[in-house]
Design a protein around this motif. Structure first.
Motif, PDB file in Angstrom:
ATOM      1  N   THR A   1       0.829  -1.208   0.000  1.00  0.00           N
ATOM      2  CA  THR A   1       0.000   0.000   0.000  1.00  0.00           C
ATOM      3  C   THR A   1       0.861   1.254   0.000  1.00  0.00           C
ATOM      4  O   THR A   1       0.594   2.211  -0.752  1.00  0.00           O
ATOM      5  N   THR A   2       1.896   1.268   0.814  1.00  0.00           N
ATOM      6  CA  THR A   2       2.790   2.426   0.883  1.00  0.00           C
ATOM      7  C   THR A   2       3.428   2.718  -0.467  1.00  0.00           C
ATOM      8  O   THR A   2       3.582   3.878  -0.864  1.00  0.00           O
ATOM      9  N   ASP A   3       3.788   1.655  -1.176  1.00  0.00           N
ATOM     10  CA  ASP A   3       4.506   1.822  -2.441  1.00  0.00           C
ATOM     11  C   ASP A   3       3.592   2.032  -3.643  1.00  0.00           C
ATOM     12  O   ASP A   3       4.083   2.158  -4.774  1.00  0.00           O
ATOM     13  N   GLY A   4       2.288   2.025  -3.431  1.00  0.00           N
ATOM     14  CA  GLY A   4       1.374   2.309  -4.531  1.00  0.00           C
ATOM     15  C   GLY A   4       1.026   1.120  -5.383  1.00  0.00           C
ATOM     16  O   GLY A   4       0.518   1.271  -6.503  1.00  0.00           O
ATOM     17  N   THR A   5       1.279  -0.101  -4.905  1.00  0.00           N
ATOM     18  CA  THR A   5       0.799  -1.289  -5.603  1.00  0.00           C
ATOM     19  C   THR A   5      -0.687  -1.457  -5.318  1.00  0.00           C
ATOM     20  O   THR A   5      -1.125  -1.362  -4.164  1.00  0.00           O
ATOM     21  N   VAL A   6      -1.482  -1.690  -6.374  1.00  0.00           N
ATOM     22  CA  VAL A   6      -2.936  -1.773  -6.224  1.00  0.00           C
ATOM     23  C   VAL A   6      -3.464  -3.010  -6.935  1.00  0.00           C
ATOM     24  O   VAL A   6      -2.824  -3.552  -7.842  1.00  0.00           O
ATOM     25  N   GLN A   7      -4.642  -3.453  -6.499  1.00  0.00           N
ATOM     26  CA  GLN A   7      -5.335  -4.552  -7.169  1.00  0.00           C
ATOM     27  C   GLN A   7      -6.286  -3.933  -8.195  1.00  0.00           C
ATOM     28  O   GLN A   7      -7.355  -3.439  -7.848  1.00  0.00           O
ATOM     29  N   GLU A   8      -5.851  -3.953  -9.436  1.00  0.00           N
ATOM     30  CA  GLU A   8      -6.624  -3.307 -10.502  1.00  0.00           C
ATOM     31  C   GLU A   8      -6.348  -4.033 -11.820  1.00  0.00           C
ATOM     32  O   GLU A   8      -5.231  -4.498 -12.064  1.00  0.00           O
ATOM     33  N   ASP A   9      -7.367  -4.122 -12.641  1.00  0.00           N
ATOM     34  CA  ASP A   9      -7.278  -4.838 -13.923  1.00  0.00           C
ATOM     35  C   ASP A   9      -6.323  -4.114 -14.872  1.00  0.00           C
ATOM     36  O   ASP A   9      -6.568  -2.954 -15.225  1.00  0.00           O
ATOM     37  N   PRO A  10      -5.241  -4.761 -15.319  1.00  0.00           N
ATOM     38  CA  PRO A  10      -4.338  -4.106 -16.282  1.00  0.00           C
ATOM     39  C   PRO A  10      -4.888  -4.085 -17.697  1.00  0.00           C
ATOM     40  O   PRO A  10      -4.285  -3.469 -18.571  1.00  0.00           O
ATOM     41  N   GLN A  11      -6.003  -4.765 -17.919  1.00  0.00           N
ATOM     42  CA  GLN A  11      -6.689  -4.746 -19.218  1.00  0.00           C
ATOM     43  C   GLN A  11      -5.746  -5.153 -20.362  1.00  0.00           C
ATOM     44  O   GLN A  11      -5.545  -4.427 -21.328  1.00  0.00           O
ATOM     45  N   LEU A  12      -5.162  -6.328 -20.237  1.00  0.00           N
ATOM     46  CA  LEU A  12      -4.289  -6.828 -21.291  1.00  0.00           C
ATOM     47  C   LEU A  12      -5.101  -7.197 -22.524  1.00  0.00           C
ATOM     48  O   LEU A  12      -6.288  -7.547 -22.439  1.00  0.00           O
ATOM     49  N   GLY A  13      -4.443  -7.169 -23.656  1.00  0.00           N
ATOM     50  CA  GLY A  13      -5.126  -7.425 -24.926  1.00  0.00           C
ATOM     51  C   GLY A  13      -5.741  -8.800 -25.023  1.00  0.00           C
ATOM     52  O   GLY A  13      -6.840  -8.968 -25.574  1.00  0.00           O
ATOM     53  N   GLY A  14      -5.059  -9.806 -24.498  1.00  0.00           N
ATOM     54  CA  GLY A  14      -5.596 -11.157 -24.544  1.00  0.00           C
ATOM     55  C   GLY A  14      -4.684 -12.125 -23.834  1.00  0.00           C
ATOM     56  O   GLY A  14      -3.460 -12.012 -23.923  1.00  0.00           O
ATOM     57  N   ILE A  15      -5.283 -13.086 -23.126  1.00  0.00           N
ATOM     58  CA  ILE A  15      -4.506 -14.117 -22.440  1.00  0.00           C
ATOM     59  C   ILE A  15      -4.969 -15.473 -22.934  1.00  0.00           C
ATOM     60  O   ILE A  15      -6.147 -15.837 -22.793  1.00  0.00           O
ATOM     61  N   SER A  16      -4.058 -16.207 -23.548  1.00  0.00           N
ATOM     62  CA  SER A  16      -4.335 -17.565 -23.994  1.00  0.00           C
ATOM     63  C   SER A  16      -3.070 -18.380 -23.810  1.00  0.00           C
ATOM     64  O   SER A  16      -1.959 -17.867 -23.993  1.00  0.00           O
ATOM     65  N   ARG A  17      -3.244 -19.645 -23.474  1.00  0.00           N
ATOM     66  CA  ARG A  17      -2.088 -20.528 -23.274  1.00  0.00           C
ATOM     67  C   ARG A  17      -2.021 -21.610 -24.333  1.00  0.00           C
ATOM     68  O   ARG A  17      -1.299 -22.598 -24.173  1.00  0.00           O
ATOM     69  N   ILE A  18      -2.763 -21.435 -25.413  1.00  0.00           N
ATOM     70  CA  ILE A  18      -2.691 -22.348 -26.550  1.00  0.00           C
ATOM     71  C   ILE A  18      -2.362 -21.523 -27.796  1.00  0.00           C
ATOM     72  O   ILE A  18      -2.620 -20.316 -27.834  1.00  0.00           O
ATOM     73  N   PRO A  19      -1.791 -22.168 -28.821  1.00  0.00           N
ATOM     74  CA  PRO A  19      -1.342 -21.396 -30.006  1.00  0.00           C
ATOM     75  C   PRO A  19      -2.489 -21.042 -30.945  1.00  0.00           C
ATOM     76  O   PRO A  19      -2.586 -21.539 -32.061  1.00  0.00           O
ATOM     77  N   ASP A  20      -3.371 -20.163 -30.462  1.00  0.00           N
ATOM     78  CA  ASP A  20      -4.560 -19.786 -31.221  1.00  0.00           C
ATOM     79  C   ASP A  20      -4.605 -18.302 -31.543  1.00  0.00           C
ATOM     80  O   ASP A  20      -5.662 -17.787 -31.937  1.00  0.00           O
ATOM     81  N   GLY A  21      -3.468 -17.595 -31.376  1.00  0.00           N
ATOM     82  CA  GLY A  21      -3.455 -16.162 -31.635  1.00  0.00           C
ATOM     83  C   GLY A  21      -4.164 -15.357 -30.582  1.00  0.00           C
ATOM     84  O   GLY A  21      -4.500 -14.186 -30.813  1.00  0.00           O
ATOM     85  N   GLY A  22      -4.401 -15.954 -29.414  1.00  0.00           N
ATOM     86  CA  GLY A  22      -5.167 -15.269 -28.388  1.00  0.00           C
ATOM     87  C   GLY A  22      -4.358 -14.610 -27.302  1.00  0.00           C
ATOM     88  O   GLY A  22      -4.926 -14.105 -26.331  1.00  0.00           O
ATOM     89  N   LEU A  23      -3.038 -14.603 -27.441  1.00  0.00           N
ATOM     90  CA  LEU A  23      -2.186 -13.977 -26.427  1.00  0.00           C
ATOM     91  C   LEU A  23      -1.688 -12.632 -26.930  1.00  0.00           C
ATOM     92  O   LEU A  23      -1.033 -12.550 -27.977  1.00  0.00           O
TER      93      LEU A  23
END
Length: 991
Positions: free
Chosen positions: A379-401
């Motif tokens: 908290t002191t250092d400004g770390t927060v729980q907030e969505d970074p809104q990444l473009g896409g998360i996928s762990r298979i080779p489907d162009g989704g990452l």
């Protein structure tokens, strides 16, 4: 099952799975104190543990593939690995287009479906050992701590690491991908993808990937090494593992973990442990007490609801370790986001740890047991729980990452940095990626196997004129894209700062309904600070230009926006208005009723800012008859302005045009413009060096007449004042002017150099070729100035020109002959006007352009080089950052030559490339007998600045590599000395 069948096929049929020739490397093939060169035309097979011993140097060419045998042929080693021992060096410097790949023998790189992220432990890995300090006990009778590296039997004497040299240099890894390794040697004994033991900060590691390794991705045991741009994907243990008090910095880190479990001893466990596991010293007194730093990481776990939740954390710090995590993203973690254990918690409470400005999202449990001290620090250092809104998360080779943050993401701002870390690059965004640039594309297995997609919504900021007013500062950051909407003026006292890697687009039809196009205008008293880099140029282009594609716009696509205009207070060749003391004028291309477009004054040292590594593309909007905007227009710009590495590509009007002023520049590229490449008016008084221009072989219909596209390479005019004052003489040095082709339809208009209207210029050490019109045309009163001796043309080469001078003018011919200008083939590497890799403006190794340059003594701006034209034989400085490079025009076609040779009594010392801009020089030594020798590099005052080698050299041919990337540009001497001979030769560094 697929992997077993492939192994059986290899072992019992001996069928080759690749078409390139192969060479098997065993341990005996690499010896101490010798240099080895591995080239991309051969696939190298590691057969067992291959040690590069002390004093050895291994050079690996970009694009080379190295494969490891799972079952070595010697019947002793348990797997295959490459081990760089203490005192040895590896120089594996790939490129984004030609990475160096370490992988399994069974990996068929022509397909991306034979092996997957599940296929690991198919060979060992890469191990680098150094002499930097480590956190281990100092053995009795020794003065330094050392240990033996994991993954290799401890009985092997060559696996010690550690020492007391924090600056130790184990070489270079750049654009290196390590795949499908991590052989299991026993319980909890696997090899990491990249293991570094006691590696020093003199080592360079940048753009490194570990893909599908059974154990950790990258593990460091002590040492001081730092790195940037690392990718760890789908590893069986930790992505980044730190032990024994590592003391360095890492920035731009990506890790992605699989959502997968396996059965181990009857227990179901997750695949992939922590993104970061961080331990302290293993010495009994826990010394040294270092604090490593990680910046701008994107850690993507196995998924919040993954079955890996027992083992898979974001960051785990333990065993008296202490770390700082800055500006990072931790997401999709099934375990703890941050777990601090045992005595490491004491170090956190003591204030040794920091966690500034991180984002945590979708995490099983934020911290272990909701620890109050850890939570308070976050908290002191400004770390927060907030969505970074990444473009896409996928762990298979489907162009989704797509690990870049979307437009509007909180990750696109908010980063801060300590003042005491010179290694890092300060960017505005948090996480490993900006909104626009996925630097892991192209060269990684993640990219080549099809994981990445282009999914982010791109953030654009619309810039209108009112966004920056007089006296204000506007900063354009590289995590956004900007659109110029209309004429945007940076007024008196205002400054616009543009970060490296930023894209600025111009709108063809502004929304204000008034302006005819869009342009950025730096007015008198305003400044632009646009300082890009070779790897992150600043690009000005059209709004419709898709920079992810090189086929949507071509060299024919221009006038899609305006351009960039700089106005200053330096003198110009115009009449002085009544009642004024200085000459001034209004700039072309903008309505003359606008009061902010005046330029000119009496300050030759005026400073309009910095343009460096800036590419200006597809501009030149037509505002009326003979009224277009140039790519870069400079009116009355002073010599305090810095312009270096500038490109104008596919502009409708001139490429670069100066109206008076005293500005000088270096390293300019003008390609495929509709009028002159370089246009000088109103008595410009400066110097330009290292200029390239290339024109299209194309004509268009204008008023029923077919005319050429592209006028002169240089059009040079004098003052427009009634008395033709001031009488300046501008100088151009080391230019390569490539016309539209001697048989082009442009022959009516397209000349090499045209000087007219009382202008006078000097052209030095340049190449003029492929000209359909005149090579040199001097008109009207400019001919009088030539006859009076005001012009010089020393040491130029002219070739393939329809007519050398206009009307064979005897005065012009005489001046050319007097200056040593000759009609001779410069032997350029290749000339093509299509994006087919056929353009290489460097002279071939046998070219007369590689020598013969001379310079005046009264011009301190220039760099004195031996060669003529804009390029040496070895370096194409326009590669990488220009549209010409990115669109595929350039090829590596020029033949190179050995730069310098010193010989005596059967001994020979050869150096190449020389001049060198590559950060290294190869030294070939011929020895008639074995003896002790030393090789060093000295400055011109005789001081030793680099020890290359000391020790015994065997008879025959020896090859050494001198790492010169830390030496400044200039002239040095290489000295080779033995008991029998003392050889010295010149070394020129141009990087």
């Amino acid at each position: 099952m697929r992997r077993i069948l492939q192994l059986i096929l290899l072992m019992f049929t001996g069928l080759a799975l690749w078409s390139q020739p192969t060479r098997t490397i065993t341990d005996g093939d690499l010896q101490e104190n010798l240099t080895y060169n591995w080239s991309k035309d051969t696939v190298y097979i590691l057969d067992g543990y291959v040690f590069l011993e002390e004093g050895g140097v291994l050079n690996i060419e970009a694009g080379t593939v190295i494969k490891g045998l799972l079952v070595p042929s010697n019947g002793i080693d348990q797997t295959s690995a490459l081990i760089i021992t203490r005192g040895a060096q590896i120089f594996a410097e790939g490129t984004a287009a030609a990475p160096i790949i370490f992988t399994a023998e069974i990996d068929d790189l022509s397909t991306t479906t034979d092996l997957t992220a599940d296929d690991n432990q198919l060979w060992g890995g890469l191990i680098i050992l150094g002499r930097a300090p480590i956190g281990e006990d100092i053995p009795s009778g020794s003065s330094v701590a050392e240990d033996v590296i994991e993954g290799i039997p401890s009985t092997e004497t060559r696996i010690f690491y550690g020492g007391n040299d924090p600056d130790d240099n184990s070489g270079v890894l750049k654009y290196v991908s390590i795949r499908h390794g991590g052989s299991v040697l026993g319980a909890n004994n696997e090899i990491n993808g990249l293991t570094m033991g006691g590696v020093g900060r003199g080592t360079t590691i940048d753009y490194i990937e570990i893909f599908a390794n059974k154990d950790d991705g990258i593990e460091t045991f002590g040492g001081t090494v730092s790195l940037k741009h690392a990718v760890v994907a789908f590893c069986g243990d930790d992505s980044y593992d730190f032990d024994e008090s590592w003391d360095g910095s890492m920035q731009f880190l990506l890790s992605v973990q699989l959502d997968k479990t396996i059965t181990d001893g009857g227990e179901t466990i997750g695949v992939g442990d922590n993104a970061v596991e961080y331990d302290g010293s293993e010495a009994v007194d826990n010394q040294p007490k270092t604090v490593g730093r990680l910046y701008n990481a994107t850690f993507i776990g196995a998924g919040k609801n993954s079955t890996n939740n027992k083992t898979s954390n974001g960051i785990r710090i333990r065993n008296d370790g202490a770390a700082q995590i800055w500006n990072s993203i931790v997401t999709e973690v099934p375990g703890y986001g941050l777990r601090v254990d045992d005595t490491s918690l004491d170090r956190l409470k003591a204030g040794e740890m920091k966690f500034p400005n991180n984002l945590a999202f979708n995490i099983g449990e934020y911290v272990k047991g909701s620890d109050a001290d850890v939570l308070a620090q976050l908290t002191t250092d400004g770390t927060v729980q907030e969505d970074p809104q990444l473009g896409g998360i996928s762990r298979i080779p489907d162009g989704g990452l797509d690990p870049r943050p979307n437009a509007g993401s909180p990750a696109l701002s908010g980063a801060t940095y300590p003042d005491d870390d010179a290694y890092i690059t300060k960017v505005a965004y948090r996480g490993a990626f900006s909104n626009t640039d996925n630097w892991a594309k192209g060269w990684t297995a993640l990219s080549q196997y099809g994981y990445f997609g282009n999914l982010v919504t791109t953030e654009s900021n619309i810039i209108v004129d009112t966004d920056i007013e007089a006296g204000e500062t506007l900063t354009l950051t590289n995590d956004k894209e900007y659109i110029l909407d209309g004429y945007v003026y940076v007024e008196d006292g205002a400054t616009i700062i543009i970060e490296p890697g930023t894209v600025v687009r111009g709108r063809l039809v502004p929304t204000n309904g008034i302006d005819q196009t869009s342009a950025l205008i730096i007015t008198r008293g305003g400044k632009i600070i646009a300082e890009g880099t070779k790897d992150a140029p600043i690009i000005f282009t059209a709004e419709i230009d898709d920079l992810n594609s090189t086929t949507d716009l071509t060299a024919d696509d221009n006038q899609l926006w305006g351009g960039l205009i700089l106005l200053g207070k330096a003198p110009i060749g115009e009449d002085i208005p009544s009642g004024s003391t200085v000459a001034e004028d209004v700039i072309e291309g903008i309505p003359s009723t606008e009061p902010r477009i005046f330029y000119g004054g009496n300050d030759p040292d005026d400073n309009s800012g910095i343009l460096k590594y800036v590419s200006i593309r597809h501009g030149g909007s037509v505002l009326g008859a003979n009224n277009e905007i140039n790519g870069l227009t400079m009116g009355g710009v002073g010599r305090g302005t810095t312009i270096d590495y500038i490109e104008v590509f596919a502009n409708k009007d001139d490429g670069i045009e100066t109206f008076g002023g005293t500005v000088s520049l270096k390293h300019a590229v003008v390609a495929f413009c509709g009028d002159d490449s370089y246009d000088f008016d109103e008595s410009w008084d400066g110097s330009m060096q290292f200029l390239l221009s290339i024109q299209l072989d194309k004509s268009i219909s204008d008023g029923g007449e077919s005319i050429g596209v592209g006028d002169n390479a240089v059009e040079y005019d004098g003052s427009e004042a009634v008395d033709n004052q001031p009488k300046t003489v501008g100088r151009l040095y080391n230019a390569t002017f490539i016309g539209a082709g001697v048989n082009s339809e442009n022959n009516k208009t397209s000349n090499g150099i045209r000087i007219r209207n009382d202008g006078a210029a000097e052209i030095w050490n340049s190449i003029i070729t492929e000209i359909p019109g005149y090579g040199l045309r001097v008109d009207d009163t400019s001919l009088d100035r030539l006859k009076s001796g005001e012009m010089q043309f020393p040491n130029n080469l002219a070739f393939d020109i329809a007519q050398y001078v206009r009307g064979d003018d005897v005065d012009v011919l005489a001046r050319l002959i007097a200056g040593g200008t000759m009609q001779e083939d410069p032997q350029l590497g290749g000339i093509s006007r299509e994006p087919d890799g056929g353009l290489d403006p460097r002279p071939n190794g046998s070219s007369p352009a590689l020598s013969g340059a001379t310079y005046p003594d009264d011009d301190s701006f220039i760099d004195k080089v031996d060669y003529r034209g804009a390029f040496s034989n070895t370096e194409n400085w326009a590669l990488g950052w220009t549209a010409l490079a990115q669109y595929g025009y350039f090829g590596d076609l020029a033949t190179t030559s050995i730069g310098y040779i010193a010989e005596a009594d059967g001994y020979a010392l050869k150096s190449y490339p020389n001049p060198s801009a590559l950060g290294y020089v190869r030294l070939d030594i011929t020895m008639p007998k074995t003896e002790t020798a030393q090789v060093g590099i000295y400055d011109l005052n005789g001081r030793l600045v680099k020890t290359v080698y000391q020790g015994a050299l065997t008879s025959g041919h020896q090859s050494l590599v001198a790492d010169v990337q830390n030496l400044s540009k200039g002239i040095y001497m290489v000295n080779f000395k033995s008991n029998s001979v003392d050889l010295t030769q010149k070394l020129i560094l141009v990087h």
